[in-house]
Design an enzyme around this catalytic site. Structure first.
Site, PDB file in Angstrom:
ATOM      1  N   LYS A  33       9.403  42.005 -18.476  1.00  0.00           N
ATOM      2  CA  LYS A  33       8.241  40.917 -17.352  1.00  0.00           C
ATOM      3  C   LYS A  33       8.240  42.203 -15.850  1.00  0.00           C
ATOM      4  CE  LYS A  33       8.456  37.006 -19.500  1.00  0.00           C
ATOM      5  NZ  LYS A  33       8.332  37.225 -20.713  1.00  0.00           N
TER       6      LYS A  33
HETATM    7  C1  LIG Z   1       5.674  32.121 -19.523  1.00  0.00           C
HETATM    8  C2  LIG Z   1       6.932  32.000 -20.221  1.00  0.00           C
HETATM    9  N1  LIG Z   1       8.108  31.489 -20.068  1.00  0.00           N
HETATM   10  C3  LIG Z   1       9.086  31.348 -20.082  1.00  0.00           C
HETATM   11  C4  LIG Z   1       9.892  32.128 -20.850  1.00  0.00           C
HETATM   12  C5  LIG Z   1      11.240  32.057 -21.258  1.00  0.00           C
HETATM   13  O1  LIG Z   1      12.282  33.653 -20.755  1.00  0.00           O
HETATM   14  P1  LIG Z   1      12.917  34.054 -21.185  1.00  0.00           P
HETATM   15  O2  LIG Z   1      12.641  34.794 -22.205  1.00  0.00           O
HETATM   16  O3  LIG Z   1      13.829  34.922 -19.771  1.00  0.00           O
HETATM   17  O4  LIG Z   1      13.953  32.863 -22.320  1.00  0.00           O
HETATM   18  C6  LIG Z   1       8.762  33.864 -20.697  1.00  0.00           C
HETATM   19  C7  LIG Z   1       9.822  34.594 -21.220  1.00  0.00           C
HETATM   20  O5  LIG Z   1       9.796  35.402 -22.607  1.00  0.00           O
HETATM   21  C8  LIG Z   1       7.465  32.996 -20.753  1.00  0.00           C
HETATM   22  O6  LIG Z   1       6.849  33.975 -20.517  1.00  0.00           O
END
Ligand SMILES: Cc1ncc(COP(=O)(O)O)c(C=O)c1O
Length: 373
Positions: free
Chosen positions: A190
């Protein structure tokens, strides 16, 4: 100078190298002090991240999916509730809704921005709607004035999925500061990424922040005995070592974001007028370009040409949420824009430490691939 040939999709190692001199001493101190979960490093990062997001409170959690799920739980959303989510997003947005026992109600997206619009949201609201999640996908900001007006009129809370939009802005205000809460992922790739999984919930509501903090810490409440629990929560806390790394990266995030924006502008300039379709950015938005998404009608062939030239690309995302096997039961009909975008969109290399000649190389190969099918 060597000609540019290979272009990686991203380069996390370059970011790690840049922050390493700043974090090695605090890392060793934290390790030797023996405080690994929570503590001063986490509290310090939370304070700084809340400021960065123009909000009063930030609560570190284990990842972005938990940030969404715990926020929904803290808002009291569960079985019988419907939560509106765009179909064109990463599955975690909708999975968080399902994991609290609620029902995702999928809406289509705008053909130019590929984001949910106020009109699409308004048309999707029913008496069962309990909340909406606006997703600032790719780092591009949703129309927060319009979406909030619709949500307020319907009397439902709006949660921002800002997992891809650290530092994004709408009308000079930061992503995460508009809704009842903003949910962030610090997954390594990210814009602001940890050295592992991490996430945060930001909010201006002190009670909501405390509820999220409690739910993320086994339902403990501040000041209570370690084994007194007010809620059935979960274990989703931020580690001290991740907070140290995130703090060092946060200090550079504006500089890195500006670099992303400059490379994206160059892509836009070079690709203008070619057969490559770009996503629209609203004049009030600061798009922070987590992803440089473009669309072509014959994606597999074009990606193949780029791969043969040593240029890595990705697809975000190839299947819209309502067509993912575990979520198909919640689909209520076709969502043509999301479905078409899923077949056409792909992501070009974009990261703060890339070079302008790498951008130019990608554009050269891409334009040639599109013009000579
Ligand atoms: C739009 C979006 N929402 C939620 C997430 C969930 O984040 P994580 O992978 O840290 O659980 C992500 C990332 O992968 C994402 O890109």
């Amino acid at each position: 100078m060597q000609p540019v040939t290979e272009v990686p999709f991203t380069d996390l190692s370059a970011m790690a190298h840049e922050v390493w001199p700043d974090i090695q001493t605090p890392y060793i101190e934290a390790l030797l002090q023996g405080r690994y979960v929570g503590g001063a490093a986490v509290a310090d990062f939370e304070t700084r991240f809340a400021q960065y997001c123009d909000t009063g409170h930030a609560v570190g959690v284990a990842n972005g999916t938990d940030a969404l799920q715990i926020t929904l739980q803290a808002l009291g959303i569960g079985p019988g509730d419907e939560v509106i989510v765009p179909a064109n997003t990463f599955i975690a947005t909708a999975a968080a809704v399902v994991r609290v026992g609620a029902t995702p109600a999928f809406v289509d997206v705008d053909p130019d921005s590929l984001l949910m619009t106020p009109d699409l949201l308004a048309a999707a609201i029913t008496p069962r709607t309990s909340a909406v999640i606006a997703v600032h996908l790719y780092g591009n900001m949703s129309d927060m004035d319009g979406l909030l007006a619709v949500a307020d009129k319907a009397g439902i809370p709006l949660v921002e999925d800002a997992a891809q939009a650290h530092g994004g802005e709408w009308r000079d205000r930061r992503a995460g500061s508009f809704g009842v809460a903003g949910c962030f992922s610090f997954y390594p790739g990210k814009n602001l990424g940890a050295f592992g999984d991490a996430g945060a919930v930001v909010t201006g509501d002190a009670h909501l922040a405390e509820k999220v903090r409690s739910l993320a810490n086994h339902g403990r409440t501040g000041g209570a005995n370690h084994y007194e629990h007010s809620f059935v929560g979960t274990n989703s806390r931020l580690d001290a070592l991740q907070a140290i790394a995130l703090g060092a990266k946060l200090s550079r995030n504006e500089e890195w974001t500006e670099a992303r924006i400059a490379f994206a502008d160059r892509y836009r300039k070079e690709l203008a007028g070619s057969g490559v379709r770009l996503t629209e950015v609203a004049p009030l938005a600061r798009h922070v370009y987590h992803l440089m998404v473009v669309r072509v009608t014959d994606r597999a062939r074009v990606q193949g040409v780029l791969a043969a030239a040593g240029i890595q690309t990705g697809v975000h995302y190839p299947v819209p949420c309502h067509q993912q096997p575990p979520l198909q039961r919640y689909a209520t009909g076709p969502l043509p824009v999301s479905e078409q975008a899923a077949g056409e969109q792909f992501s070009l290399p974009l990261f703060p430490h890339m070079s302008r000649s790498q951008v130019d190389r990608v554009c050269e190969v891409l334009v040639e691939a599109v013009e000579t099918p």
